[in-house]
Scaffold this motif. Sequence first.
Motif, PDB file in Angstrom:
ATOM      1  N   SER A 128       0.808  -1.220   0.000  1.00 25.31           N
ATOM      2  CA  SER A 128       0.000   0.000   0.000  1.00 25.31           C
ATOM      3  C   SER A 128       0.840   1.269   0.000  1.00 25.31           C
ATOM      4  CB  SER A 128      -0.952   0.008   1.199  1.00 25.31           C
ATOM      5  OG  SER A 128      -0.234  -0.066   2.408  1.00 25.31           O
ATOM      6  N   ALA A 132       2.825   3.593  -7.565  1.00 24.33           N
ATOM      7  CA  ALA A 132       2.564   2.915  -8.836  1.00 24.33           C
ATOM      8  C   ALA A 132       3.589   3.396  -9.857  1.00 24.33           C
ATOM      9  CB  ALA A 132       1.145   3.221  -9.294  1.00 24.33           C
ATOM     10  N   HIS A 183      -2.803   0.620  -8.541  1.00 25.86           N
ATOM     11  CA  HIS A 183      -3.117   0.203  -7.177  1.00 25.86           C
ATOM     12  C   HIS A 183      -4.510  -0.402  -7.051  1.00 25.86           C
ATOM     13  CE1 HIS A 183      -0.095   1.203  -4.045  1.00 25.86           C
ATOM     14  NE2 HIS A 183       0.446   1.892  -5.026  1.00 25.86           N
ATOM     15  N   ASP A 187      -5.973  -1.450  -3.470  1.00 29.14           N
ATOM     16  CA  ASP A 187      -7.105  -0.696  -2.925  1.00 29.14           C
ATOM     17  C   ASP A 187      -8.270  -1.618  -2.575  1.00 29.14           C
ATOM     18  OD1 ASP A 187      -5.661   1.636  -3.242  1.00 29.14           O
ATOM     19  OD2 ASP A 187      -6.639   2.201  -5.129  1.00 29.14           O
TER      20      ASP A 187
END
Length: 224
Positions: A128, A132, A183, A187
């Motif tokens: 997390s 990216a 992501h 997510d």
Amino acid sequence: MLEGTFLTALDPAATAAPRPTEAYASLRALIMSGAIPPGERINIEDAARRLSVSPTPVREALAGLESEGLVLKVPLRGYRTTELLTREELVELYELRRLLEPDAAAKAARRHDAALRQALDAELATMSSRPAPLPAIELAAHDERLHGIVFEGAGNSLIARTYARTHCHLHIFRLSYSGTYGHHTVDEHAAIVAAIDAGDDTGAAAAMREHLDLSLERVLGIYS
């Protein structure tokens, strides 16, 4: 003879004289990483030389890998790694996952186990915080680990083992279409973990179901 990348993938120092279980682990890791590609022929004698063992532990390793569906024994030709999943097989795999994983997420949420929540939060944190684009191999490994933790948290070891044996094929499929990703997966994982952390079984099941639907949509995009 083992062709292609397998010949250069092994580090002799790292693979010196492994015991039978290590031969299995070494071969499985090479298949899962794509170092032995899908559809590749595996010659037992050649593999034994490169792993510095006799052919016996290699045969034992290949028998174990066959039970996982990672290799096939071809009559009169020996072993080869299985081919990539077809579009139809991918859809069937996700149908199975949709039957199992929302329920597993809900059970994990109801258990509300502190060790489980800590494991999920720690695994989520590995990706997390990463900017990216995310490398395919790391994202695929993270996905496999997180879903495995959810299954373990649901408390059904048989289903957890079944999941591990099916998800490995999806892992290999993803790696075969290497690239980088945003992501989206992380997510969606965050939403699942948040619901499990909160003890929200309905929310955890719904978040898992949505994640699987979106994941299938992304994977099938490869065919378009």
